[in-house]
Design an enzyme around this catalytic site. Structure first.
Site, short mmCIF file in Angstrom:
data_model
loop_
_atom_site.label_atom_id
_atom_site.label_comp_id
_atom_site.label_asym_id
_atom_site.label_seq_id
_atom_site.Cartn_x
_atom_site.Cartn_y
_atom_site.Cartn_z
N ASP A 11 0.83 -1.21 0.00
CA ASP A 11 0.00 0.00 0.00
C ASP A 11 0.86 1.26 0.00
OD1 ASP A 11 -2.37 1.38 -0.04
OD2 ASP A 11 -2.72 1.25 2.12
N GLY A 12 0.32 2.33 -0.53
CA GLY A 12 0.97 3.64 -0.45
C GLY A 12 1.55 4.17 -1.75
N ASN A 13 1.26 3.52 -2.85
CA ASN A 13 1.79 3.99 -4.14
C ASN A 13 1.30 5.40 -4.47
OD1 ASN A 13 2.84 1.47 -4.32
ND2 ASN A 13 1.52 0.76 -5.99
N ASN A 17 -10.93 -2.73 -5.42
CA ASN A 17 -10.19 -1.77 -6.25
C ASN A 17 -10.87 -1.50 -7.60
OD1 ASN A 17 -6.93 -2.87 -5.03
ND2 ASN A 17 -8.12 -1.09 -4.39
N HIS A 69 2.65 3.60 -8.88
CA HIS A 69 2.45 2.18 -9.18
C HIS A 69 3.65 1.61 -9.92
CE1 HIS A 69 -1.53 2.44 -7.62
NE2 HIS A 69 -2.05 3.13 -8.63
C1 IPE Z 1 -5.34 -2.79 -0.25
O1 IPE Z 1 -5.02 -1.46 -0.44
C2 IPE Z 1 -5.35 -3.51 -1.56
C3 IPE Z 1 -4.07 -3.67 -2.22
C4 IPE Z 1 -2.92 -3.33 -1.74
C5 IPE Z 1 -4.15 -4.28 -3.52
P1 IPE Z 1 -6.15 -0.34 -0.55
O2 IPE Z 1 -5.45 0.95 -0.70
O3 IPE Z 1 -7.12 -0.71 -1.62
O4 IPE Z 1 -6.87 -0.46 0.85
P2 IPE Z 1 -7.70 0.60 1.67
O5 IPE Z 1 -8.73 1.15 0.73
O6 IPE Z 1 -6.75 1.67 2.12
O7 IPE Z 1 -8.27 -0.14 2.82
C1 IPE Z 2 -1.46 0.31 -3.46
O1 IPE Z 2 -1.30 1.68 -3.48
C2 IPE Z 2 -1.69 -0.27 -4.83
C3 IPE Z 2 -3.07 -0.76 -5.06
C4 IPE Z 2 -4.03 -0.77 -4.20
C5 IPE Z 2 -3.33 -1.29 -6.38
P1 IPE Z 2 -2.54 2.67 -3.46
O2 IPE Z 2 -2.93 2.97 -4.86
O3 IPE Z 2 -3.63 2.14 -2.61
O4 IPE Z 2 -1.87 3.95 -2.81
P2 IPE Z 2 -2.50 4.91 -1.71
O5 IPE Z 2 -3.03 4.07 -0.61
O6 IPE Z 2 -3.57 5.69 -2.41
O7 IPE Z 2 -1.36 5.76 -1.27
MG MG Z 3 -4.10 2.34 -0.65
#
Ligand code: IPE
Ligand code: IPE
Ligand code: MG
Length: 237
Positions: A16-18, A64, A33
């Site tokens: 998480d956190g991209n 997602n 990403h």
């Molecule tokens: C969880 O991350 C799913 C993946 C890493 C693929 P999310 O960013 O979707 O989760 P929430 O919405 O913060 O719970």
């Molecule tokens: C995780 O990063 C990747 C996926 C869920 C596909 P996010 O896209 O959820 O990044 P944040 O949470 O918005 O920083």
């Molecule tokens: Mg996220």
């Protein structure tokens, strides 16, 4: 003997956190990403070096799909690139590729590629990389229940004989042991519908590091912390 058990056999990661990584730099989310995909390669390598046999990566959740179309397209594009760029590395390191999730939801060409690479790496024993795609823990349990109910209806299964093993045997990857360690990056203290059944007794590790910055050193730090955990599985001491 004791030392060996200090390395988790199976590590599962919520990557998480991209998006936040990109925002911090004034870049589009897609760039986050893209850099995240590099972390995947780094962590796969680190697992091989540390002797972690199974690595499950939460790459795309069933939830997602509600994201903007353009972001989803970008993620699917990255998945294609990842598969083509990473394939050689899987062969070179004898790593098997598996997928869990509602794979039928993915674009057809990706489904085909996943199947092909899965088949061609099936016999490898260097380690297993499991990609969770269109994955949801509840969806997985629902899918298992549908199968079980179907068997009961056909008279193949007596409901009184359903136990934990029966349920586990109907999940997406029944042959893969439960995760020992679950890592979540970017500081969020939640499971987000990841491996609900399988995480029952996993050690949880949350780091504030954003996924694109999570590389070998950060992974090693998590393994080190795991080695100090005392797992009791409900027992005393
Ligand atoms: C969880 O991350 C799913 C993946 C890493 C693929 P999310 O960013 O979707 O989760 P929430 O919405 O913060 O719970
Ligand atoms: C995780 O990063 C990747 C996926 C869920 C596909 P996010 O896209 O959820 O990044 P944040 O949470 O918005 O920083
Ligand atoms: Mg996220």
């Amino acid at each position: 003997m004791a030392e060996r058990s200090k390395t988790p056999r199976h590590v599962a990661i919520i990557m998480d956190g991209n998006g936040r990584w990109a925002r911090k730099r004034g870049l589009p989310r897609a760039k986050g990403h893209e850099m995240g995909a590099e972390s995947v390669r780094a962590v796969v390598r680190a697992c091989r070096d540390a002797g972690v046999k199974y690595l499950t990566l939460y790459a795309f959740s069933v939830e997602n799909w509600i994201r903007p179309k353009e972001e989803i397209r970008g993620l699917m594009r990255l998945l294609r690139i990842f598969l083509s760029k990473h394939e050689k590395e899987l062969h070179d390191n004898k790593i098997r590729l598996r997928v869990i999730g509602r794979i039928a939801d993915l674009p057809k060409d990706i489904q085909k590629e996943l199947k092909r690479v899965g088949r061609e790496t099936e016999a490898y024993r260097g380690g297993t990389l499991v990609l969770a795609l269109s994955y949801g823990g509840r969806a997985e349990i629902v899918d298992a229940i549908r199968q079980l109910a179907g068997k009961v209806k056909k008279g193949e299964l007596d409901p009184r004989r359903i136990d934990e093993e029966t349920v586990a045997a109907h999940l997406y990857a029944p042959d893969i042991p439960d995760p020992d360690l679950m890592i979540r990056t970017s500081g969020e203290m939640r499971i987000s519908n990841f491996l609900l059944w399988q995480l029952s007794y996993a050690e949880l590790y949350v780091t504030d590091i954003l996924w694109p910055d999570f590389r070998e050193d950060a992974f090693k730090k998590a393994l080190k912390e795991y080695a100090h955990r005392h797992r009791r599985f409900g027992n005393i001491e």
